[in-house]
Each structure stands twice: as C-alpha cells, then as structure tokens.
Design a protein around this motif. Structure first.
Motif, PDB file in Angstrom:
ATOM      1  N   LEU A   5       0.812  -1.211   0.000  1.00 14.67           N
ATOM      2  CA  LEU A   5       0.000   0.000   0.000  1.00 14.67           C
ATOM      3  C   LEU A   5       0.846   1.261   0.000  1.00 14.67           C
ATOM      4  O   LEU A   5       0.596   2.195  -0.760  1.00 14.67           O
ATOM      5  N   GLN A 142     -15.597  -6.595  -6.168  1.00 10.90           N
ATOM      6  CA  GLN A 142     -15.035  -5.567  -5.291  1.00 10.90           C
ATOM      7  C   GLN A 142     -15.505  -4.153  -5.642  1.00 10.90           C
ATOM      8  O   GLN A 142     -15.047  -3.186  -5.033  1.00 10.90           O
ATOM      9  N   ASN A 254     -16.106  -3.463   2.771  1.00 15.90           N
ATOM     10  CA  ASN A 254     -15.441  -2.770   1.667  1.00 15.90           C
ATOM     11  C   ASN A 254     -15.472  -1.270   1.933  1.00 15.90           C
ATOM     12  O   ASN A 254     -16.528  -0.695   2.218  1.00 15.90           O
ATOM     13  N   THR A 256     -14.309   2.149  -0.121  1.00 13.66           N
ATOM     14  CA  THR A 256     -13.872   2.670  -1.410  1.00 13.66           C
ATOM     15  C   THR A 256     -13.809   4.193  -1.339  1.00 13.66           C
ATOM     16  O   THR A 256     -14.772   4.843  -0.920  1.00 13.66           O
ATOM     17  N   ASN A 279     -10.340  -1.010  -0.452  1.00 17.13           N
ATOM     18  CA  ASN A 279      -9.808  -1.863   0.606  1.00 17.13           C
ATOM     19  C   ASN A 279     -10.942  -2.760   1.088  1.00 17.13           C
ATOM     20  O   ASN A 279     -11.953  -2.269   1.601  1.00 17.13           O
ATOM     21  N   SER A 280     -10.799  -4.075   0.898  1.00 20.49           N
ATOM     22  CA  SER A 280     -11.886  -4.977   1.264  1.00 20.49           C
ATOM     23  C   SER A 280     -11.349  -6.212   1.968  1.00 20.49           C
ATOM     24  O   SER A 280     -10.184  -6.596   1.806  1.00 20.49           O
ATOM     25  N   ARG A 281     -12.229  -6.823   2.739  1.00 17.65           N
ATOM     26  CA  ARG A 281     -11.889  -8.049   3.475  1.00 17.65           C
ATOM     27  C   ARG A 281     -13.112  -8.939   3.499  1.00 17.65           C
ATOM     28  O   ARG A 281     -14.214  -8.506   3.846  1.00 17.65           O
ATOM     29  N   GLN A 308      -6.507  -4.963  -1.736  1.00 20.78           N
ATOM     30  CA  GLN A 308      -6.231  -3.525  -1.764  1.00 20.78           C
ATOM     31  C   GLN A 308      -5.900  -3.152  -3.208  1.00 20.78           C
ATOM     32  O   GLN A 308      -5.017  -3.761  -3.822  1.00 20.78           O
TER      33      GLN A 308
END
Length: 672
Positions: A5, A142, A254, A256, A279-281, A308
């Motif tokens: 990142l 995403q 998420n 964004t 950025n998501s999980r 990411q």
C-alpha cells in the motif's frame, strides 16, 4: 513481503504530480447532457442514457452506433438501489453474472458466451485487470456503485479500439464529476444479513476548478452462502436436518475512496486527475479435502481474502484549435490480494499473496473533419508485472514482467443522411509473443418514413496470455509455464434492427455469432498450457421498451445463447441458453418513485463446487427485486427495497447459495 500500500500510494502521488488526468477519462467525456454532437443540430441536447462513449471513444448518440451497447446511468442505479456492480449488471442482456455467494464473493461476467477472462474492464479509462491473476479474469465483486455516473456494456469483439482482453466485450465505468455549487451528500442504509452501509460525497466547481470526492463503506456481516446439502459431519457423511454442523456465513467489508479533480487553465488547455482506492476483506467458508473419505467439503473454519487496489489516471487535454482534441495520459494500477485459510487457530496455513502492477503511457487525438465525420488516433505503451508468494511451494515466489506497444486509428463517418459508420484498426506489438492486428466495422442506417434502424458490426479480438501462464510453474504438481503461448483470438459479427412503434414503443432484435480460436487450455498430459481450444457461440438478443405514460415506463429483454466446445462437442459451462430481464419505473407523485426488476436465468451446465462432478445441470432461477424512493424535501430522501422478493433458493455458480429474501432501508441527506 513488503506491504504494497505504501509504495502504491507513493507511485500514485508521483504520477499525480508528474502528469494530469482526464476527469472523465478519454472514453468518458459525457455528462448529464452533451450537445451538440457531430451531425446534430446546434442546441439539441441528448439525454445521458442515449449516449455511448465506449462504442466509439467519443460521445455518440446510441441511434448512430452500430454496436450493441447498454448504458446504466446514475439515475438508474439510484432508483433501483443497486449498491454493488454485480447486482447492477444482472439486468444487462447478453451477460451471465456468476458470484460465489453474496457481496464480495468472486464475481465473473460471461458476455455472449465468451469466457469470463474475455471482458475488457475500464474504470475511468484505466485498464482494471489484475496482472497477477492466473487467467486474467476480472473480479467485479469488489466494485461498489456509489461513485459511478454510468456503466456501459459493449458486446462483441472490441480489440480494434481496446486491444487485449476485449474478445467478448467491454465493461466501462465512469465515476462522477463535480459540477455547479458546492454540494455535500450523506447516505445511511441498513438491513438484512447484517448490512450497514454509509457513503458521503462532496462535489462542485468554481473558477475553472471542479472536484468530487466520495467515501463509501459497505458491510454485510452475515450472508449465508453454503448450501445445507454440502455440510458434512466429521466422518464425511451428510448430516440430516435439523442436526446441521457449522454453517459460517460470509462477512464482507469494503471501503472505497474515489476522487476527481480538474482545472481549466484556458479554453484550450485542461488538466485532471482521477484516483480510486479499494480496501476490502472477506471471511468465507472455503473447502477442505479429507484424505480418508476422499471428499471435499466446506471447512469448519472460515478463510480470509483481503484486497487492496489503487487506480489512478493523470492526464492533460489540449485543443490547439476548434475540432482538434489531444490527450496525454499516464495510468497506474496496483492490485494486491492476500489469501489465507482455513483459519484454524491451531493449524492456520501461511498466506499466499499476489501483487499486480500496470503503468500505461498514452496519447490520443480526435479531429472533427466536418459535422458527423471524426478521425480518432492514438498510441499506448503498457508495462505490467506480478509478484506472487506461496509459502511451502517450490519456488515459493515469482517475479515476472511484460510490455506491449500499440497504435490505433478510427473513423466515424456520416456518408449520407441517416447513415453512420464506425471503423477502427489497431496493431499491438507484445514484447513476448510479437504482433497482433485487429479491426472492427460497425454501420448503422435509419430508414426514411418508418424510422427503422438497421445496425450491425464485424470485428476481431484477442487476449494476450497472462504473466502466470507465460512464466509461473508448479513443479510440485508437474505443471510448467509455457513462454511460447500465443494470444487467444476471436471473430465476431452481429446484425439487427430497432423499430419505433409510435412515440411510446420501441422494439428490436440482434443476431450474433462469435468464433473463438487458439484458446489456452491444458495439454493432453496436464503438464502445461497450449493454444489448442476452439469454441463457438451464437444467438439473439431482443427487447421491447414501452413508455406507457409520462410517469410509467418499462423494458423487457431476452437473450438466447448457444455455445459449443468445438474440440469436445459439449456446451460451455455457465452459459445459460435463455435469459430474460424486465425493469419498470413509476412516478405516481412528485418525488415518489417505484421501480422493479425481474431476472430470469434458464438452466445451464456447471460443475459441482469442487468439480469432482465436472458436468451437471443447474436449474436456473428467477429473482424479483422492488425499490421505492421518496423525497421528503429538497434535502431529505428516504428509500427502501426488497431483494429476492419470493425468497428463491438458487446457486450461481453451483455450490454457492445466492442471498435469499432481504429487506433494506435508509435515508439520504443533501446540503441543498
């Protein structure tokens, strides 16, 4: 591995300072209205949903486009309350959207029977595919819709303008641009499956400077995605209700952030910048293999998939004299993914990671020869790389890179009244496999008296082999890379018509066919990939659009798709023969809007979850979604929706349960 990142953001900042970016990207100049267009009378405005940018590279009325294109506008997305891109794309004809469960699940799009990795994806003109992805397919799961001004879906081979990947078609996203006085917007939403979403946006323009910054947070904490029939006991035997074992739901989050800035220095010069960060999980139930029973089953512990992504485009526009428009741009994308699981606290495996980077240097120009006659031309240089880690494998990491140089040209002509023609030609020189030349021709003609529009297109497409296919070997599995792979190729054409019936009804139909050759498949010994595949798809798309009154309108689409693997003679997986969709919008009172969507997907061939059964019949499904929006005042709106109204149990793909009945509601606040 060094976390990507920080380096990604440093690269973004460097590019932002070094260059300039087109706010709406080279393929996204259209705003709420655009007038006049080439050949249109001065002062005539064309609505946003009547414009295509992706089809030609410049804003063009859809009535002058020979290609098949669908446009979903900001208004459509807001009325239907589609919060994720996979949900929004479900209604588009010619597409099958396949998502492994609920929000955040891996999502692929099959256009007109092409493979899922045969779709070119652009975000504000940025190539959004991940160079570290094994087969080059794009994960639509995403993408949120809060910052999107429009989605365009262009069907058929499009490599003549867009290059690699555009075998089946192009999906182009354009984010919102700041206009008018300063404005702030806040939206809060909650509902089923532990959903709690927030989004905010500030935008405006003044003294030549325009800006739009949005932040979206999406959370669905408890979406069940594992069918009960797949849950097994410790001995591998299916459990009988009501004694089910662990059935962990998906947990997806998420965030964004999207930003667009532009400054008009003079009538002839402008710079812009656009950046998007995701950025998501996702916590999901993966599969484990039992060496005793030789069965694969959902694990008792969830796995984690983290993503990411950074996309940025910096660009300068220069118009030295009227009709001659030039763009110089630098694009950069950085896509990082991390997979780990099952997360057994006693035996959790090490994480595997992938990092894909792409930098593009681009020039594009367009010159207006005369009203209705435009020449477009450009050149691009791409540099892409991957870095993967897989602890326990030999080797446990890989670095690879490749480059591509391309030039293209296009003419958009009005040879005579009511006739329109777009033709393009592109030549790519890849550092690894060499040259590829593609084209597309798309005529359109409106008959006098009846106003029947005849349209068609013919074109070619190609997909370059991925970095993984070229360079990544798996010696432990006796599988090796093939640096001699050539591009996959296609030849496609379509022909159709659109016929107005009075002022309120429009009907149309299009026949299409695509031939795919040199497809990359595993060889007979399953030791490597080779260009040995061939396939064909053909079918028809038809629609009826009706404006019943000034307040009520609707549309019905139907798609018929036939596919065949010409090596085995079998149908291709996950391509339903029949698909239908219907949408309606009703405004009974000022500020009050009802909308409805029906999606009908026919049966299709699929494998089971772990493909131990390689071919089975998925019965298809029908979904009904409803939404309502009400403007309480100029600054306050309330809304609600029901998804999957009849709580249908469905799996697409097989082995992953789609979300059942869900209810959502919220409020939207604006500063004026």
């Amino acid at each position: 591995m060094h976390h990507p990142l920080g380096s990604a953001l440093r690269s973004v900042l460097a590019l932002s300072c070094a260059g300039s970016a087109l706010l709406a990207a080279p393929f996204a100049h259209a705003q709420q209205t655009a007038a006049p267009f080439a050949g249109a009378p001065a002062g005539v405005e064309t609505a946003l949903d009547e414009i295509s940018v992706a089809a030609t590279g410049v804003p063009t009325p859809t009535a002058q486009v020979g290609s098949s294109v669908t446009v979903l506008t900001e208004r459509t997305l807001e009325q239907q309350q589609r919060r994720t891109v996979p949900d929004a794309l479900q209604q588009v004809p010619g597409l099958n959207v396949v998502q492994t469960g609920g929000p955040g699940g891996q999502t692929s799009v099959f256009i007109r029977g092409a493979n899922s990795n045969h779709t070119k994806v652009l975000i504000d003109g940025i190539d959004a595919t991940d160079p570290s992805n094994g087969n080059g397919s794009f994960d639509f799961g995403q993408l949120l819709t809060d910052d999107l001004a429009r989605i365009e879906v262009l069907r058929g081979p499009q490599s003549g303008l867009y290059g690699s990947d555009a075998i089946g078609g192009v999906v182009s996203f354009t984010t919102k641009r700041g206009e008018g006085p300063a404005r702030a917007l806040l939206r809060l939403e909650g509902g089923s499956f532990g959903t709690f979403n927030q989004s905010g946006r500030i935008s405006g323009s003044k003294n030549g400077f325009d800006y739009s910054v949005s932040v979206s947070h999406f959370r669905a904490a408890a979406t069940p995605v594992t069918p009960s029939s797949l849950i097994v006991s410790e001995g591998g035997r299916p459990l009988v209700r009501p004694f089910l074992g662990p059935r962990n739901p998906n947990d997806y989050e998420n965030t964004t952030v999207s930003a667009k800035f532009g400054y008009q220095f003079a009538d002839t010069f402008r710079i812009n910048s656009v950046t998007r960060f995701i950025n998501s999980r996702l916590l999901l139930t993966g599969d484990t293999f039992d060496p005793v029973t030789f069965q694969s089953a959902p694990s008792a512990f969830r796995s984690e998939a983290a993503v990411q992504q950074v996309f940025t485009r910096n660009e300068a526009e220069w118009t030295p004299f009227a009709g001659f428009h030039n763009i110089l741009a630098i694009n950069y994308s950085n896509l990082f993914n991390r997979q780990q699981g099952p997360l057994d606290p006693l035996t959790s495996p090490d994480a595997t990671t992938g990092l894909g980077e792409r930098t593009r240097f681009e020039y594009r120009g367009d010159y207006l020869l005369s009203p209705g006659n435009i020449v477009l031309f450009g050149a691009q240089r791409d540099e892409e790389s991957l870095f993967t880690t897989s602890p326990g494998s030999v080797p446990d990491s890989l670095r690879a890179k490749n480059g591509n140089t391309a030039g293209y040209g296009e003419v958009q002509l009005t040879p005579f009244d009511r006739a329109f023609l777009v033709a393009n030609l592109r030549h790519d020189e890849n550092d690894q496999f060499g040259p590829a030349t593609t084209f597309r021709v798309a005529p359109s003609y409106i008959l006098p008296f009846t106003d029947t529009r005849l349209k068609g297109s013919v074109g070619t497409g190609f997909k370059a082999p991925t970095l993984s296919q070229l360079y990544q070997s798996f010696p432990a599995f006796n599988f090796f890379a093939n640096p001699n792979l050539k591009p996959e190729e296609s030849l496609g054409y379509d022909a159709g018509f659109e016929q107005p019936l009075g002022d309120r009804v429009l009907v149309g139909a299009t026949f299409y066919r695509n031939d795919f050759t040199n497809l990359i498949n595993t060889n007979a010994s399953f030791t490597s990939n080779e260009n040995i595949g061939k396939a064909v798809s053909y079918g028809a798309e038809a629609f009826v659009s009706v404006r019943f009154s000034e307040t009520l309108s609707g549309r019905v689409d139907y798609t018929n798709t036939v596919t065949k693997n010409e090596i085995t003679g079998q149908k291709l997986l996950r391509r339903p023969r029949h698909k239908g969709s219907a949408t309606a919008s009703w405004n009974p009172l000022p500020g009050l809007t009802f909308s409805g969507t029906v999606i009908v997907l026919g049966s299709f061939v699929d494998g089971n979850r772990d493909f131990s059964v390689p071919r089975l019949k998925n019965p298809g499904f029908t979904l009904v979604n409803l939404a309502v929006n009400y403007d309480v005042s100029e600054t306050v709106s309330v809304f609600g929706r029901i998804d999957n109204l009849f709580d249908r149990r469905y799996e697409n793909p097989t082995g992953f349960l789609g979300p059942g009945l869900a209810v959502y509601g919220g409020v939207r606040l604006t500063s004026f």
